[in-house]
Design a protein around this motif. Structure first.
Motif, PDB file in Angstrom:
ATOM      1  N   ILE A   3       0.859  -1.179   0.000  1.00 53.40           N
ATOM      2  CA  ILE A   3       0.000   0.000   0.000  1.00 53.40           C
ATOM      3  C   ILE A   3       0.896   1.230   0.000  1.00 53.40           C
ATOM      4  O   ILE A   3       1.778   1.355   0.847  1.00 53.40           O
ATOM      5  CB  ILE A   3      -0.932   0.001   1.226  1.00 53.40           C
ATOM      6  N   SER A   4       0.659   2.115  -0.954  1.00 52.34           N
ATOM      7  CA  SER A   4       1.539   3.271  -1.072  1.00 52.34           C
ATOM      8  C   SER A   4       0.746   4.471  -1.552  1.00 52.34           C
ATOM      9  O   SER A   4      -0.219   4.323  -2.291  1.00 52.34           O
ATOM     10  CB  SER A   4       2.652   2.937  -2.066  1.00 52.34           C
ATOM     11  N   ASN A   5       1.147   5.657  -1.147  1.00 57.72           N
ATOM     12  CA  ASN A   5       0.459   6.817  -1.715  1.00 57.72           C
ATOM     13  C   ASN A   5       1.264   7.469  -2.828  1.00 57.72           C
ATOM     14  O   ASN A   5       0.993   8.577  -3.227  1.00 57.72           O
ATOM     15  CB  ASN A   5       0.011   7.793  -0.633  1.00 57.72           C
ATOM     16  N   LEU A   6       2.240   6.742  -3.350  1.00 56.30           N
ATOM     17  CA  LEU A   6       2.922   7.188  -4.565  1.00 56.30           C
ATOM     18  C   LEU A   6       2.205   6.584  -5.769  1.00 56.30           C
ATOM     19  O   LEU A   6       1.439   5.645  -5.635  1.00 56.30           O
ATOM     20  CB  LEU A   6       4.371   6.705  -4.568  1.00 56.30           C
ATOM     21  N   MET A  62      -8.739   0.473   6.380  1.00 54.81           N
ATOM     22  CA  MET A  62      -7.649  -0.044   5.551  1.00 54.81           C
ATOM     23  C   MET A  62      -7.744  -1.544   5.378  1.00 54.81           C
ATOM     24  O   MET A  62      -7.419  -2.070   4.311  1.00 54.81           O
ATOM     25  CB  MET A  62      -6.301   0.347   6.148  1.00 54.81           C
ATOM     26  N   VAL A  80      -2.933   5.951  -2.595  1.00 54.61           N
ATOM     27  CA  VAL A  80      -3.948   5.856  -1.544  1.00 54.61           C
ATOM     28  C   VAL A  80      -4.207   7.232  -0.922  1.00 54.61           C
ATOM     29  O   VAL A  80      -3.280   7.996  -0.677  1.00 54.61           O
ATOM     30  CB  VAL A  80      -3.490   4.855  -0.465  1.00 54.61           C
TER      31      VAL A  80
END
Lengths: 104, 151
Positions: A3-6, A62, A80
């Motif tokens: 899970i990544s916000n990139l 999540m 995300v």
């Protein structure tokens, strides 16, 4: 499950794009926390009960996000984002969404 | 009637004394922890550094809920009437954002991250919709921590 916000993962290619996945959770606090919170509203300072409540419900949102992504066969969720809204007095909705992808 | 006025005045005095004390204590603690975590850079960029190091990445976040004291809420009501800067809420939001950022950074530091990318803030006022004042806010800071691979 990554899970990544990139939007990009170094050295790994996205082989399949599976669309948006989401998870949400609505929680209300219990009365004990509410009494402490109204005391803190006079004195100021951190509302520890609320901090815990919101981080618990974020965990749950999540988990739901992960479960949804797993059910459609993704192995990573990129980009995300978190969002919060209060639906009623004392209850908060936590919403998490991201793009489910298959990485090679 | 007279008891009500005394009660409100007592709340104002108690709120002012304890609230000011707690805020100063919180700021001291924030400054101390910011100094300790200064070596960990936090960036709003989405792009990875091109330094040839391979990184493992993980989502880190920190959240905090902070309330203002009775005295500051009273001041804010006055500001609402006369207009101008609502300084009592400015310090509330400043404290909440810095605290959330520090919690995120300490989570990243505990996993030996060397950099945190794409940091975003999310703010929610918990009492919204209940008809009363804003009073307390929740701030969440999140980002992607980059952990150098030890290969």
């Amino acid at each position: 499950m990554l899970i990544s916000n990139l939007e990009i993962i170094p050295d790994r290619k996205v082989v399949k794009h599976l669309g948006l996945v989401q998870g949400s959770s609505v929680r209300a606090k219990h009365v004990g926390r509410d009494i402490m919170a109204s005391l803190k509203n006079i004195l100021g300072g951190e509302l520890v009960g609320y901090t815990e409540l919101l981080s618990e419900s974020r965990e749950e949102a999540m988990d739901r996000l992960k479960a949804q992504a797993e059910s459609i066969g993704a192995n990573a969720i990129l980009n995300v984002r978190f969002s919060t809204s209060s639906v009623a007095q004392g209850a908060a909705e936590i919403y998490v969404y991201g793009t489910a992808v298959v990485l090679e | 009637m007279i008891y009500q006025i005394i009660w409100v005045l007592a709340l104002l005095v108690v709120g002012y004394i304890i609230g000011t004390y707690l805020e100063r204590k919180h700021y001291r603690s924030i400054l101390k922890r910011e100094e300790a975590l200064r070596s960990l850079p936090v960036v709003a960029s989405k792009y990875l550094p091109e330094d040839g190091v391979s990184y493992q990445q993980t989502l880190v976040m920190g959240n905090v809920t902070i309330s203002v004291d009775y005295f500051k809420r009273f001041l804010a009501t006055l500001h609402n009437f006369f207009g101008g800067r609502v300084t009592s809420y400015e310090s509330l939001l400043d404290r909440a954002r810095r605290e959330a950022m520090l919690r995120m950074k300490s989570q990243a530091a505990s996993q030996q991250a060397s950099l945190v990318l794409n940091v975003k803030y999310e703010t929610a006022s918990i009492y919204k919709g209940s008809g009363s004042n804003i009073g307390s806010v929740e701030v969440l800071a999140y980002g992607t921590a980059l952990i150098p691979k030890s290969t």
